[in-house]
Write an enzyme that holds these catalytic residues in place. Structure first.
Site, PDB file in Angstrom:
ATOM      1  N   GLY A 275       0.766  -1.264  -0.029  1.00  0.00           N
ATOM      2  CA  GLY A 275      -0.030  -0.168  -0.028  1.00  0.00           C
ATOM      3  C   GLY A 275       0.834   1.175   0.037  1.00  0.00           C
ATOM      4  O   GLY A 275       0.183   2.513  -0.312  1.00  0.00           O
ATOM      5  N   GLU A 317       3.710  -7.018   1.458  1.00  0.00           N
ATOM      6  CA  GLU A 317       3.386  -7.233   0.217  1.00  0.00           C
ATOM      7  C   GLU A 317       3.613  -5.912  -0.541  1.00  0.00           C
ATOM      8  O   GLU A 317       2.424  -5.653  -1.352  1.00  0.00           O
ATOM      9  CB  GLU A 317       1.989  -7.903   0.044  1.00  0.00           C
ATOM     10  CG  GLU A 317       1.905  -9.294   0.226  1.00  0.00           C
ATOM     11  CD  GLU A 317       0.425  -9.681   0.586  1.00  0.00           C
ATOM     12  OE1 GLU A 317       0.284 -10.766   0.594  1.00  0.00           O
ATOM     13  OE2 GLU A 317      -0.489  -8.717   0.410  1.00  0.00           O
ATOM     14  N   GLY A 319       3.582  -3.785  -3.770  1.00  0.00           N
ATOM     15  CA  GLY A 319       3.521  -3.685  -5.230  1.00  0.00           C
ATOM     16  C   GLY A 319       4.092  -2.526  -6.061  1.00  0.00           C
ATOM     17  O   GLY A 319       5.183  -2.369  -6.513  1.00  0.00           O
ATOM     18  N   CYS A 388     -10.744   5.093 -29.511  1.00  0.00           N
ATOM     19  CA  CYS A 388     -11.629   5.733 -29.983  1.00  0.00           C
ATOM     20  C   CYS A 388     -12.714   6.116 -28.918  1.00  0.00           C
ATOM     21  O   CYS A 388     -13.710   5.453 -28.561  1.00  0.00           O
ATOM     22  CB  CYS A 388     -12.550   5.194 -30.969  1.00  0.00           C
ATOM     23  SG  CYS A 388     -11.705   4.944 -32.552  1.00  0.00           S
ATOM     24  N   GLU A 389     -12.345   6.763 -28.133  1.00  0.00           N
ATOM     25  CA  GLU A 389     -12.779   7.263 -26.734  1.00  0.00           C
ATOM     26  C   GLU A 389     -12.283   8.601 -26.098  1.00  0.00           C
ATOM     27  O   GLU A 389     -11.099   8.770 -26.070  1.00  0.00           O
ATOM     28  CB  GLU A 389     -12.395   6.176 -25.783  1.00  0.00           C
ATOM     29  CG  GLU A 389     -13.134   6.176 -24.414  1.00  0.00           C
ATOM     30  CD  GLU A 389     -13.764   5.024 -24.062  1.00  0.00           C
ATOM     31  OE1 GLU A 389     -14.030   4.272 -24.681  1.00  0.00           O
ATOM     32  OE2 GLU A 389     -14.214   4.930 -22.687  1.00  0.00           O
ATOM     33  N   TYR A 417       0.736  -1.475 -12.230  1.00  0.00           N
ATOM     34  CA  TYR A 417      -0.801  -1.658 -13.014  1.00  0.00           C
ATOM     35  C   TYR A 417      -0.890  -1.013 -14.377  1.00  0.00           C
ATOM     36  O   TYR A 417      -1.795  -0.288 -14.336  1.00  0.00           O
ATOM     37  CB  TYR A 417      -1.514  -0.749 -11.842  1.00  0.00           C
ATOM     38  CG  TYR A 417      -1.278  -1.536 -10.323  1.00  0.00           C
ATOM     39  CD1 TYR A 417      -1.922  -2.659 -10.196  1.00  0.00           C
ATOM     40  CD2 TYR A 417      -0.911  -0.770  -9.360  1.00  0.00           C
ATOM     41  CE1 TYR A 417      -1.749  -3.397  -8.961  1.00  0.00           C
ATOM     42  CE2 TYR A 417      -0.546  -1.421  -8.158  1.00  0.00           C
ATOM     43  CZ  TYR A 417      -1.138  -2.949  -7.995  1.00  0.00           C
ATOM     44  OH  TYR A 417      -0.847  -3.523  -6.668  1.00  0.00           O
TER      45      TYR A 417
HETATM   46  N1  LLP Z   1      -1.711  -7.179  -1.143  1.00  0.00           N
HETATM   47  C1  LLP Z   1      -2.895  -7.160  -1.420  1.00  0.00           C
HETATM   48  C2  LLP Z   1      -3.769  -8.282  -0.811  1.00  0.00           C
HETATM   49  C3  LLP Z   1      -3.592  -6.388  -2.430  1.00  0.00           C
HETATM   50  O1  LLP Z   1      -4.805  -6.439  -2.753  1.00  0.00           O
HETATM   51  C4  LLP Z   1      -2.765  -5.328  -3.102  1.00  0.00           C
HETATM   52  C5  LLP Z   1      -3.172  -4.576  -3.943  1.00  0.00           C
HETATM   53  C6  LLP Z   1      -1.148  -5.482  -2.665  1.00  0.00           C
HETATM   54  C7  LLP Z   1      -0.643  -6.419  -1.539  1.00  0.00           C
HETATM   55  C8  LLP Z   1      -0.245  -4.236  -3.198  1.00  0.00           C
HETATM   56  O2  LLP Z   1      -0.751  -2.984  -2.922  1.00  0.00           O
HETATM   57  P1  LLP Z   1       0.439  -1.931  -3.381  1.00  0.00           P
HETATM   58  O3  LLP Z   1       1.583  -2.181  -2.697  1.00  0.00           O
HETATM   59  O4  LLP Z   1       0.600  -2.005  -4.953  1.00  0.00           O
HETATM   60  O5  LLP Z   1      -0.411  -0.657  -3.348  1.00  0.00           O
HETATM   61  N2  LLP Z   1      -4.789  -1.418  -9.875  1.00  0.00           N
HETATM   62  C9  LLP Z   1      -4.731  -0.291  -8.656  1.00  0.00           C
HETATM   63  C10 LLP Z   1      -4.324  -0.795  -7.615  1.00  0.00           C
HETATM   64  C11 LLP Z   1      -5.041  -1.874  -7.036  1.00  0.00           C
HETATM   65  C12 LLP Z   1      -4.427  -2.589  -5.883  1.00  0.00           C
HETATM   66  C13 LLP Z   1      -4.785  -4.103  -5.507  1.00  0.00           C
HETATM   67  N3  LLP Z   1      -4.501  -4.518  -4.485  1.00  0.00           N
HETATM   68  C14 LLP Z   1      -3.918   1.099  -9.438  1.00  0.00           C
HETATM   69  O6  LLP Z   1      -3.733   1.064 -10.609  1.00  0.00           O
HETATM   70  O7  LLP Z   1      -3.904   1.795  -8.612  1.00  0.00           O
END
Ligand code: LLP
Length: 465
Positions: A275, A317, A319, A388-389, A417
């Site tokens: 997050g 975790e 991302g 086209c949007e 993402y």
């Molecule tokens: N763990 C779980 C269970 C999650 O659902 C997520 C993200 C993460 C870890 C990793 O979170 P991060 O460190 O990346 O914030 N598509 C959206 C983001 C969706 C995140 C979904 N879950 C975007 O492009 O902003």
């Protein structure tokens, strides 16, 4: 002349002047706009990983995702090493591969000692093929299919159980077989300030067991011989800049460990999710990786000491903060439409299919013109995609030098993402991705071809001419 710049202290009215310390080791990638190896070369062109971006586009085509290995590895190491530094117990960083799941990225994360969080059979399959050890793989998801659960059981990864349906399914799938490792995902009931679509920890969320059912869940799990429940998991949302919600989460989770003990469950692992936010534009000010890790470690250690609990193995975790900044997307500028006194649209050869985040979450991105790095910033233009949007706009009011068709526009911070959410809308082939390091570029994802686009199409016999 406008003087806002992608990074560092740049005041000469030019797009970008790298002003970085001689070593990048202490920079937290999520606080940077550009990859750590970014510099302007003698051709006045942006260079990443020692490779000239304009030349990469000539070699590999456009649009092109360019992933900087040094930035990605640096983020992996910062998570891993600061967790070791601040946490007195065992720890493990998992890369949340939903941000970008492909063989090369999984292999890099694993080579830095990270485990991988996967959320589908497809992500699990990819991570296994990248050679990631199953004991470092964690499968998430709020509606895992039997097929996905079976693949997870057979491969020996840990399953993060989300709900009663899944729990009962697992009991039936594992009857008479050796115990499998599971964790329980719980909804912590914590609100945080981020886009509503990427918030997950509040009570009204589709993810995780309701905390009010905690006793029932622990009581049930404690009776299952085939389920070896090792810990609890929670994730409160994404692109978060405040540290308090994660502190609150860590405290709530330690409480869960105590609650579980009442049912004879000794939970030894605690996964606080991901997050941490990143800097997409100058106005974003996220904490560093180190600050985030430190805040969580402090809360868990204090809470465990207060409650006289042994320290659990701590997992996190990340991302976005692990990979976003290491990638840029290079596009070629084509048409321009000038509407006097209203707006100038500059169109590029990609858009919402390779980066759906602006249209989905109104995300704001920063761009530079890679082949004109020292040109003065003189224009405010809107970067339009080619779909086209009308909503296919990548950046509103981007401040750029004067551009012309053929220029290479680079959008920053596209590692998370973007590829993973890319589509073939309007039947655009997905772009290629290259990994750059020390002046070398390796293809990690091939550009799709028109043939690829019709590969899954079936034309019933009676429709054939
Ligand atoms: N763990 C779980 C269970 C999650 O659902 C997520 C993200 C993460 C870890 C990793 O979170 P991060 O460190 O990346 O914030 N598509 C959206 C983001 C969706 C995140 C979904 N879950 C975007 O492009 O902003």
């Amino acid at each position: 002349m406008v003087s806002t710049y992608p990074t560092g202290v740049q005041q000469s009215g030019r797009q970008y002047l790298p002003q970085r310390p001689s070593t990048n080791a202490n920079l937290s990638p999520n606080q940077e706009l550009l990859p750590l190896t970014a510099r302007v070369n003698h051709r006045d062109s942006l260079e990443i990983g020692g490779c000239d971006v304009t030349t990469l586009v000539q070699q590999f085509g456009s649009p092109l995702y360019i992933l900087d290995e040094e930035t990605l590895r640096s983020a992996c190491r910062q998570y891993r090493d600061t967790l070791k530094q601040y946490y007195k117990g065992e720890s493990q960083v998992l890369y949340a591969s939903k941000a970008w799941n492909c063989l090369a990225v999984c292999a890099i994360a694993a080579s830095e000692g990270l485990g991988i969080d996967v959320v589908s059979g497809g992500e699990l399959f990819t991570a296994l093929h990248a050679g990631v050890s199953p004991d470092k793989l964690y499968l998430h998801g709020n509606n895992k299919s039997h097929e996905e659960l079976t693949l997870a059981i057979e491969s020996g990864c840990t399953i993060v159980v989300d709900n009663w349906y899944e729990l009962r399914t697992l009991v039936s799938l594992t009857a008479n077989s050796p115990a499998i490792r599971i964790m329980l995902r719980l909804t912590p009931g914590i609100e945080c300030h981020t886009h509503e679509y990427i918030r997950t920890g509040h009570l009204d969320s589709k993810f995780g067991f309701d905390p009010n059912a905690l006793d029932e869940v622990f009581a049930f799990v404690s009776q299952q011989k085939s389920l070896n429940c090792v810990g609890v998991h929670a994730h409160i949302g994404s692109q978060i800049f405040e540290r308090q919600p994660h502190r609150d989460l860590a405290a709530v989770m330690v409480q869960w460990l105590q609650d579980a003990a009442k049912y004879g469950l000794t939970l030894t692992e605690l996964n606080v999710g991901g997050g941490l936010g990143i800097k997409y534009t100058e106005s974003d000010d996220p904490p560093s990786i180190e600050e985030w890790v430190k805040a969580i470690c402090e809360v868990i250690q204090t809470a465990c000491a207060d409650e006289n609990l042994p320290l659990p193995k701590l997992l996190c975790e990340p991302g976005r903060s692990l990979i976003a900044t290491s990638c840029i997307t290079a596009y070629t500028i084509g048409a321009a439409k000038v509407i006097p006194e209203i707006r100038t649209y500059v169109a590029i050869d990609g858009g919402m299919s390779d980066n759906p985040r602006p249209i989905t979450y109104q995300s704001v991105y920063r761009a530079v013109v890679a082949n004109k790095m020292s040109a003065p910033i003189t224009e405010t233009v809107t970067i339009a995609g080619k779909h086209c949007e009308s909503g296919d706009i990548l950046i509103k009011n981007a401040q750029l030098p004067k551009t012309e068709s053929g220029d290479i526009l680079v959008v920053l911070g596209t590692g998370a993402y973007n590829y993973s959410m890319a589509s073939n809308y309007n039947r655009l082939p997905r772009p290629a991705a290259v990994l750059v390091a020390n002046g070398e570029a390796n293809l990690i994802l091939q550009r799709e071809t028109y043939q690829d686009l019709i590969r899954q199409d079936c034309l019933p016999e009676r429709l054939k001419k």
